[in-house]
Design an enzyme around this catalytic site. Structure first.
Site, short mmCIF file in Angstrom:
data_model
loop_
_atom_site.label_atom_id
_atom_site.label_comp_id
_atom_site.label_asym_id
_atom_site.label_seq_id
_atom_site.Cartn_x
_atom_site.Cartn_y
_atom_site.Cartn_z
N TYR A 117 18.27 77.21 55.14
CA TYR A 117 19.06 76.85 56.53
C TYR A 117 18.24 76.66 57.49
O TYR A 117 18.47 75.62 58.36
CB TYR A 117 20.19 77.81 56.64
CG TYR A 117 20.80 77.68 57.91
CD1 TYR A 117 21.95 77.00 58.28
CD2 TYR A 117 20.50 78.54 59.28
CE1 TYR A 117 22.52 77.03 59.39
CE2 TYR A 117 20.91 78.43 60.49
CZ TYR A 117 22.18 77.56 60.30
OH TYR A 117 22.45 77.68 61.81
N SER B 205 18.77 75.02 65.84
CA SER B 205 19.08 76.56 66.05
C SER B 205 17.15 77.13 66.25
O SER B 205 16.49 76.44 65.85
CB SER B 205 19.37 77.24 64.39
OG SER B 205 19.22 78.65 64.55
#
Length: 256
Positions: A160, A147
């Site tokens: 995360y 990401s």
């Protein structure tokens, strides 16, 4: 838009968490380019729906339930792929969870453990478990979905973001070790993609507008924006690329 390219014809691809969102778009694109594809999800109903849709598009696709955090499920997924298609050439590790929304320092230990278990450990173990199958084929391509948060952590989902940074490190560590076996390992780093997973960051017009202010292209990404890069990395067009991360973020800042 369907791809007319057939550069993955004869290849077998396995994609985790692939019945919706980014994973589904990736599986669909690989199938459009000629690959035989094994999809998976934690829920049988999701597998059934995705299989029906993809088969209606005349793709050679199979699917099964797989909780990537369970070794028995991962091994069953690998075995079923080999049994159905004769081997494995391409692996896309896409499964991820985000179990805490708030200050990073307030993340409960069980949430921390869950995110690292699913996002990092299961991805590593899948790589470890699939490498012998790739070696049998004489080559392979592993693509890990990280990401943009790996480079610039997203507010309110700090841990995360840290797990996604770890995946880029894992890619960098595995790539040189597996290069002699002609197995390539690369990452993609999507920006803010319009999926159910991103709803926590786009649940209101205000939150969405704030998010768009950091994206020069002034739109959220869509899952298909990620799929083409994965198909490229899986193909011989990328046969001299390993250990790299491709960012698709609409120009959003990405740096460590």
């Amino acid at each position: 838009m369907a791809s007319s390219c057939s550069r993955l014809t004869g290849k077998v691809a396995l994609v985790t968490a692939s019945t919706e969102g980014i994973g589904y778009a990736i599986a669909r694109r690989l199938g459009q380019e000629g690959a035989k594809v094994m999809i998976s999800s934690r829920k049988q109903a999701n597998v059934d729906i995705a299989l029906k849709t993809l088969r209606e598009e005349k793709m050679n696709v199979e699917g099964m339930v797989c909780h990537v955090g369970k070794k028995s499920d991962r091994l069953s997924l690998l075995k079923e792929t080999v049994d159905k298609f004769g081997g494995i050439d391409i692996v896309v590790s896409n499964a991820a969870v985000s179990t805490h929304f708030g200050r990073t320092i307030d993340t409960p230990e069980n949430s921390f453990d869950k995110m690292f278990d699913i996002n990092v450990k299961s991805s590593f173990m899948l790589c470890q478990e699939v490498v012998p199958e790739l070696e049998k084929r004489g080559s392979g391509s592993i693509i890990i979905v990280s990401s943009i948060a790996a480079f610039v952590p997203f507010e309110f989902i700090g841990v995360y973001s840290v797990t996604k940074t770890a995946l880029i490190g894992m890619c960098k560590a595995l790539a040189p070790e597996l290069a002699s076996d002609n197995i390539r390992v690369n990452c993609i780093a999507p920006g803010l993609i319009d999926t159910k997973f991103s709803k926590a960051l786009t649940t209101s017009d205000t939150a969405k507008e704030i998010a768009l202010q950091g994206i020069p292209m002034r739109r959220l990404g869509v899952p298909e924006d990620c799929a083409g890069a994965v198909a490229f990395l899986a193909s011989d067009d990328a046969k001299f690329i390993t250990g790299e991360t491709i960012v698709m973020s609409g120009g959003q800042t990405s740096r460590l």
